[in-house]
Design a protein around this motif. Structure first.
Motif, PDB file in Angstrom:
ATOM      1  N   SER A 269     -58.308  90.184  94.678  1.00  0.00           N
ATOM      2  CA  SER A 269     -56.920  90.585  94.913  1.00  0.00           C
ATOM      3  C   SER A 269     -56.343  89.938  96.169  1.00  0.00           C
ATOM      4  O   SER A 269     -55.126  89.787  96.283  1.00  0.00           O
ATOM      5  CB  SER A 269     -56.795  92.107  94.985  1.00  0.00           C
TER       6      SER A 269
ATOM      7  N   GLU B 288     -53.913  85.708  96.339  1.00  0.00           N
ATOM      8  CA  GLU B 288     -52.635  85.844  95.648  1.00  0.00           C
ATOM      9  C   GLU B 288     -52.225  84.584  94.898  1.00  0.00           C
ATOM     10  O   GLU B 288     -51.621  84.669  93.828  1.00  0.00           O
ATOM     11  CB  GLU B 288     -51.554  86.267  96.635  1.00  0.00           C
TER      12      GLU B 288
ATOM     13  N   LEU C   2     -54.078  84.656  91.639  1.00  0.00           N
ATOM     14  CA  LEU C   2     -53.492  85.687  90.777  1.00  0.00           C
ATOM     15  C   LEU C   2     -52.232  85.170  90.094  1.00  0.00           C
ATOM     16  O   LEU C   2     -52.073  85.318  88.874  1.00  0.00           O
ATOM     17  CB  LEU C   2     -53.161  86.946  91.588  1.00  0.00           C
ATOM     18  N   ARG C   3     -51.333  84.570  90.859  1.00  0.00           N
ATOM     19  CA  ARG C   3     -50.098  84.032  90.284  1.00  0.00           C
ATOM     20  C   ARG C   3     -50.396  82.926  89.273  1.00  0.00           C
ATOM     21  O   ARG C   3     -49.778  82.847  88.210  1.00  0.00           O
ATOM     22  CB  ARG C   3     -49.182  83.502  91.390  1.00  0.00           C
TER      23      ARG C   3
ATOM     24  N   TYR D 156     -53.146  82.466  87.396  1.00  0.00           N
ATOM     25  CA  TYR D 156     -53.700  82.986  86.150  1.00  0.00           C
ATOM     26  C   TYR D 156     -52.657  83.747  85.345  1.00  0.00           C
ATOM     27  O   TYR D 156     -52.638  83.675  84.114  1.00  0.00           O
ATOM     28  CB  TYR D 156     -54.934  83.849  86.429  1.00  0.00           C
ATOM     29  N   GLU D 157     -51.787  84.476  86.011  1.00  0.00           N
ATOM     30  CA  GLU D 157     -50.703  85.153  85.298  1.00  0.00           C
ATOM     31  C   GLU D 157     -49.788  84.126  84.630  1.00  0.00           C
ATOM     32  O   GLU D 157     -49.362  84.317  83.492  1.00  0.00           O
ATOM     33  CB  GLU D 157     -49.918  86.052  86.250  1.00  0.00           C
ATOM     34  N   ALA D 158     -49.489  83.026  85.319  1.00  0.00           N
ATOM     35  CA  ALA D 158     -48.649  81.975  84.735  1.00  0.00           C
ATOM     36  C   ALA D 158     -49.328  81.309  83.541  1.00  0.00           C
ATOM     37  O   ALA D 158     -48.656  80.804  82.640  1.00  0.00           O
ATOM     38  CB  ALA D 158     -48.300  80.927  85.799  1.00  0.00           C
ATOM     39  N   CYS D 159     -50.648  81.325  83.514  1.00  0.00           N
ATOM     40  CA  CYS D 159     -51.407  80.777  82.387  1.00  0.00           C
ATOM     41  C   CYS D 159     -51.467  81.750  81.210  1.00  0.00           C
ATOM     42  O   CYS D 159     -51.996  81.412  80.154  1.00  0.00           O
ATOM     43  CB  CYS D 159     -52.823  80.416  82.824  1.00  0.00           C
ATOM     44  N   GLY D 160     -50.954  82.960  81.409  1.00  0.00           N
ATOM     45  CA  GLY D 160     -50.915  83.937  80.321  1.00  0.00           C
ATOM     46  C   GLY D 160     -52.045  84.944  80.321  1.00  0.00           C
ATOM     47  O   GLY D 160     -52.143  85.754  79.396  1.00  0.00           O
ATOM     48  N   LEU D 161     -52.901  84.927  81.328  1.00  0.00           N
ATOM     49  CA  LEU D 161     -53.968  85.926  81.376  1.00  0.00           C
ATOM     50  C   LEU D 161     -53.394  87.277  81.777  1.00  0.00           C
ATOM     51  O   LEU D 161     -52.431  87.354  82.537  1.00  0.00           O
ATOM     52  CB  LEU D 161     -55.050  85.513  82.371  1.00  0.00           C
ATOM     53  N   VAL D 162     -54.008  88.324  81.258  1.00  0.00           N
ATOM     54  CA  VAL D 162     -53.618  89.696  81.584  1.00  0.00           C
ATOM     55  C   VAL D 162     -54.860  90.453  82.032  1.00  0.00           C
ATOM     56  O   VAL D 162     -55.982  90.098  81.657  1.00  0.00           O
ATOM     57  CB  VAL D 162     -52.968  90.411  80.376  1.00  0.00           C
ATOM     58  N   PRO D 163     -54.695  91.491  82.848  1.00  0.00           N
ATOM     59  CA  PRO D 163     -55.867  92.257  83.296  1.00  0.00           C
ATOM     60  C   PRO D 163     -56.639  92.844  82.114  1.00  0.00           C
ATOM     61  O   PRO D 163     -56.057  93.399  81.186  1.00  0.00           O
ATOM     62  CB  PRO D 163     -55.266  93.364  84.157  1.00  0.00           C
TER      63      PRO D 163
END
Length: 154
Positions: A129, A132, A135-136, A138-145
């Motif tokens: 965490s 950052e 995190l940004r 991987y989120e932009a790559c479409g991954l979700v928790p």
């Protein structure tokens, strides 16, 4: 160019291992020490292990600019988990001198394609965490928790 890592890549991979560790150390010096995750000898052993593929992004001079350390996982004979094949990315790094050139995205997409070609159901990874930027990314790559690790420092 994306390819499997080779023994000749170990010096450059070693430099990248130090970079990614520095990010973790700066974010959590209470947990991480400065240094490298693997020795050259340990990297040689990983390179021989088909269950632990390492993909690298090499530039036009064949210099390694990024890597993705992966491992195949399965929960065979589990009473709770289905028997799926997962490709887990346990380390992904792009050289800090070339970040922002879509190398990370290209490498990540190659790992996704590799996982599909290998018959995997999913692709997973963990991200600290305190990182950052990752995190940004991987989120932009479409991954979700999928799950969240939590702690209480005593």
């Amino acid at each position: 160019m994306i390819r499997r890592a080779e023994s000749r890549d170990i010096p450059e991979i070693g430099k990248l291992l130090e970079q990614v560790n520095r990010v973790h150390y700066e974010g959590r010096p209470d947990i991480f020490k400065l240094g490298r995750k693997y020795t050259d000898e340990e990297l040689e052993e990983i390179l021989k292990d088909e269950s632990r593929p390492i993909l690298v992004f090499a530039d036009e001079t064949d210099r390694v600019c990024g890597y993705a350390f992966c491992v195949f996982q399965r929960h065979m004979n589990s009473h709770l988990m289905t028997d799926i094949r997962t490709l887990y990315i346990y380390d992904l790094c792009v050289d800090e001198t070339v970040r922002g050139n879509r190398i990370g995205r290209t490498l990540y997409e190659a790992v996704v394609a590799f996982a599909r070609e290998s018959g995997c159901y999913n692709l997973t990874l963990n991200v600290w965490s305190c990182n950052e930027g990752a995190l940004r990314f991987y989120e932009a790559c479409g991954l979700v928790p999928q799950k969240i690790g939590m702690e209480l420092i005593l």
